[in-house]
Scaffold this active site. Structure first.
Site, PDB file in Angstrom:
ATOM      1  N   ASP A  91       0.861  -1.184   0.000  1.00 43.21           N
ATOM      2  CA  ASP A  91       0.000   0.000   0.000  1.00 43.21           C
ATOM      3  C   ASP A  91       0.900   1.238   0.000  1.00 43.21           C
ATOM      4  O   ASP A  91       2.122   1.121   0.006  1.00 43.21           O
ATOM      5  CB  ASP A  91      -0.975  -0.036   1.186  1.00 43.21           C
ATOM      6  CG  ASP A  91      -0.249  -0.058   2.529  1.00 43.21           C
ATOM      7  OD1 ASP A  91       0.994   0.086   2.559  1.00 43.21           O
ATOM      8  OD2 ASP A  91      -0.930  -0.220   3.549  1.00 43.21           O
ATOM      9  N   ASP A 145      -2.253   8.888  -1.563  1.00 43.38           N
ATOM     10  CA  ASP A 145      -3.446   9.735  -1.660  1.00 43.38           C
ATOM     11  C   ASP A 145      -3.703  10.444  -0.339  1.00 43.38           C
ATOM     12  O   ASP A 145      -3.128  10.107   0.682  1.00 43.38           O
ATOM     13  CB  ASP A 145      -4.664   8.882  -2.034  1.00 43.38           C
ATOM     14  CG  ASP A 145      -4.916   7.782  -1.012  1.00 43.38           C
ATOM     15  OD1 ASP A 145      -3.926   7.163  -0.567  1.00 43.38           O
ATOM     16  OD2 ASP A 145      -6.069   7.546  -0.643  1.00 43.38           O
ATOM     17  N   GLY A 223     -10.618   4.911   1.071  1.00 46.72           N
ATOM     18  CA  GLY A 223     -11.518   5.686   1.919  1.00 46.72           C
ATOM     19  C   GLY A 223     -12.838   5.024   2.240  1.00 46.72           C
ATOM     20  O   GLY A 223     -13.773   5.670   2.685  1.00 46.72           O
ATOM     21  N   ASP A 273      -8.262  -6.410   0.208  1.00 46.51           N
ATOM     22  CA  ASP A 273      -7.332  -6.777   1.274  1.00 46.51           C
ATOM     23  C   ASP A 273      -7.957  -6.368   2.595  1.00 46.51           C
ATOM     24  O   ASP A 273      -8.755  -5.433   2.648  1.00 46.51           O
ATOM     25  CB  ASP A 273      -6.000  -6.035   1.139  1.00 46.51           C
ATOM     26  CG  ASP A 273      -6.084  -4.643   1.738  1.00 46.51           C
ATOM     27  OD1 ASP A 273      -6.761  -3.793   1.124  1.00 46.51           O
ATOM     28  OD2 ASP A 273      -5.540  -4.414   2.824  1.00 46.51           O
ATOM     29  N   CYS A 312     -15.280 -27.238   5.301  1.00 44.06           N
ATOM     30  CA  CYS A 312     -14.035 -26.529   4.961  1.00 44.06           C
ATOM     31  C   CYS A 312     -12.893 -27.519   4.720  1.00 44.06           C
ATOM     32  O   CYS A 312     -12.764 -28.515   5.433  1.00 44.06           O
ATOM     33  CB  CYS A 312     -13.680 -25.579   6.099  1.00 44.06           C
ATOM     34  SG  CYS A 312     -12.141 -24.696   5.842  1.00 44.06           S
ATOM     35  N   CYS A 314      -9.619 -26.557   4.772  1.00 43.48           N
ATOM     36  CA  CYS A 314      -8.347 -25.958   5.207  1.00 43.48           C
ATOM     37  C   CYS A 314      -7.565 -26.982   6.031  1.00 43.48           C
ATOM     38  O   CYS A 314      -8.110 -27.988   6.476  1.00 43.48           O
ATOM     39  CB  CYS A 314      -8.585 -24.688   6.026  1.00 43.48           C
ATOM     40  SG  CYS A 314      -9.016 -24.977   7.755  1.00 43.48           S
ATOM     41  N   CYS A 317      -9.301 -27.691   9.531  1.00 45.60           N
ATOM     42  CA  CYS A 317     -10.535 -28.480   9.538  1.00 45.60           C
ATOM     43  C   CYS A 317     -10.301 -29.887   8.977  1.00 45.60           C
ATOM     44  O   CYS A 317     -10.792 -30.874   9.525  1.00 45.60           O
ATOM     45  CB  CYS A 317     -11.622 -27.765   8.738  1.00 45.60           C
ATOM     46  SG  CYS A 317     -12.103 -26.189   9.465  1.00 45.60           S
ATOM     47  N   HIS A 344      -7.655 -21.182   8.834  1.00 47.79           N
ATOM     48  CA  HIS A 344      -9.071 -21.416   8.504  1.00 47.79           C
ATOM     49  C   HIS A 344      -9.715 -20.167   7.894  1.00 47.79           C
ATOM     50  O   HIS A 344     -10.375 -20.242   6.854  1.00 47.79           O
ATOM     51  CB  HIS A 344      -9.856 -21.860   9.744  1.00 47.79           C
ATOM     52  CG  HIS A 344     -11.331 -21.835   9.497  1.00 47.79           C
ATOM     53  ND1 HIS A 344     -11.972 -22.838   8.800  1.00 47.79           N
ATOM     54  CD2 HIS A 344     -12.267 -20.885   9.756  1.00 47.79           C
ATOM     55  CE1 HIS A 344     -13.257 -22.510   8.662  1.00 47.79           C
ATOM     56  NE2 HIS A 344     -13.458 -21.337   9.240  1.00 47.79           N
TER      57      HIS A 344
HETATM   58 ZN   LIG Z   1     -11.245 -24.645   7.964  1.00 47.93          ZN
END
Ligand SMILES: [Zn+2]
Length: 360
Positions: A91, A145, A223, A273, A312, A314, A317, A344
């Site tokens: 950024d 900015d 903003g 983000d 899930c 991930c 999980c 997760h």
């Molecule tokens: Zn998960």
């Protein structure tokens, strides 16, 4: 080849696509976690990659203060320094600087502020922000900015910040071109210009028009998510949705609950983000089916053998880490709890993006 290839539509204004960066292609929509100081807190780069995340955002302000861009440049740039192989975005540093409140003095030239830790006087201008970000070596960088917090500004203050943002954008473009003039097109990072204008829809539309006709590679919407309601944010995004050019990626800064992500994507945003998914996770708050938020420290999970979300895939999980175990980690102050919960939550955001990417 254009920087952004549009693939299919998501509703009336949303879209899927592919963003081409010098560090690799990024299917969109995409959620980018914040690796504030070069790393997503508590996770290894591989753990981040394994959640499906394609781009990591690093904060110019924090890296400028510590260890400083000169150190990172000397060590081979942020990719080498942080062992990050895929695309990185930095950024502008503006958000953190403007968030320092009373310790900030804004002039036409740039922003004077004090390092909150050392008290040292610092200065960031549009040119300085470009130089820092290029020294850090990110693949995508953002113009500096004039951010305003929403709500208590007068119309004059909003208009003043709006005009300065566009004057500063021109200075960023000039400096960016100067600093990248010896780079081949394929090795040049992408520059995003920032659309401002608070909640004033006319200013927002005008700002978008100015930014997307400038010599920038991408459009960033700044903003928002600075204290306004979700409905107010949605109103701004809806007003801009029909006006975007197709050939430039659109990045919404700092927005990141599952609900906000869906609103943004359906209104034409390609990239988002936010610190929220990982910050929440470190505080034991995770999302489960249907964007429901649960708090793993809750007493009722003490003997709960189920995983956070059975749908899930991930690491957390899939490998059967129970809510009871995660609660135990948080209660014991073991950082493993935050890491497993971060994995997760990042996978959760990536899965939403991947569902959109499947639309043909
Ligand atoms: Zn998960």
């Amino acid at each position: 080849m254009s920087i952004f290839e549009q693939k299919s539509r998501i509703g009336e204004y949303g879209r899927t696509g592919v963003l081409h960066t010098r560090a690799g292609d990024v299917p969109t929509p995409t959620f980018m976690p914040d690796g504030t100081r070069g790393a997503v807190k508590g996770l290894t780069p591989q753990q981040v990659v394994d959640t499906g995340v394609k781009v990591v955002l690093a904060n110019t302000y924090h890296l400028h203060l510590q260890p400083g861009e000169a150190v990172i440049k000397e060590l081979g740039g942020l990719h080498a320094f942080a062992n990050r192989k895929g695309p990185l975005l930095t950024d502008s540093g503006g958000f953190q600087v403007f968030s320092l409140g009373e310790h900030v003095k804004i002039t036409e030239d740039g922003v004077h502020f004090k390092d909150p830790k050392t008290g040292d006087k610092r200065f960031i201008s549009p040119e300085k922000s470009m130089q820092i970000q290029l020294d850090l070596g990110a693949d995508m960088i953002v113009a500096f900015d004039h951010l305003i917090g929403l709500g208590d500004e007068t119309e004059t203050e909003v208009k003043d910040a709006f005009d300065r943002t566009h004057r500063w954008l021109e200075r960023c473009i000039v400096e960016f071109k100067r600093l990248t003039k010896d780079m081949d097109e394929a090795e040049r990072p992408l520059l995003f210009g920032v659309v401002q204008g608070g909640l004033n829809l006319n200013l927002r539309k005008k700002s978008l028009e100015i930014v997307q006709e400038s010599e920038v590679d991408g459009i960033a919407i700044g903003g928002l998510s600075v204290g306004e309601t979700r409905a107010e944010m949605e109103t701004v995004l809806k007003a801009l949705a029909p006006l975007y050019r197709d050939d430039k990626p659109r990045f919404l800064l700092g927005v990141g609950t599952p609900e906000d992500l869906k609103i943004a994507v359906e209104n034409g945003i390609d990239m988002l983000d936010c610190v929220l998914p990982t910050r929440n996770a470190r505080h034991a708050t995770v999302w489960t089916e249907n964007s429901k938020k649960i708090h793993l420290t809750n007493e009722k999970y003490g003997v709960d053998s189920s995983v956070i979300d059975k749908t899930c895939n991930c690491y957390t999980c899939k490998n059967g880490f129970s809510k009871a175990f995660l609660r135990q980690m948080f209660k014991a102050g073991d950082p493993l709890g935050g890491a497993l919960a971060s994995i997760h939550n990042l996978r959760y955001m990536s899965r939403i993006c991947e569902e959109y990417q499947k639309i043909v």
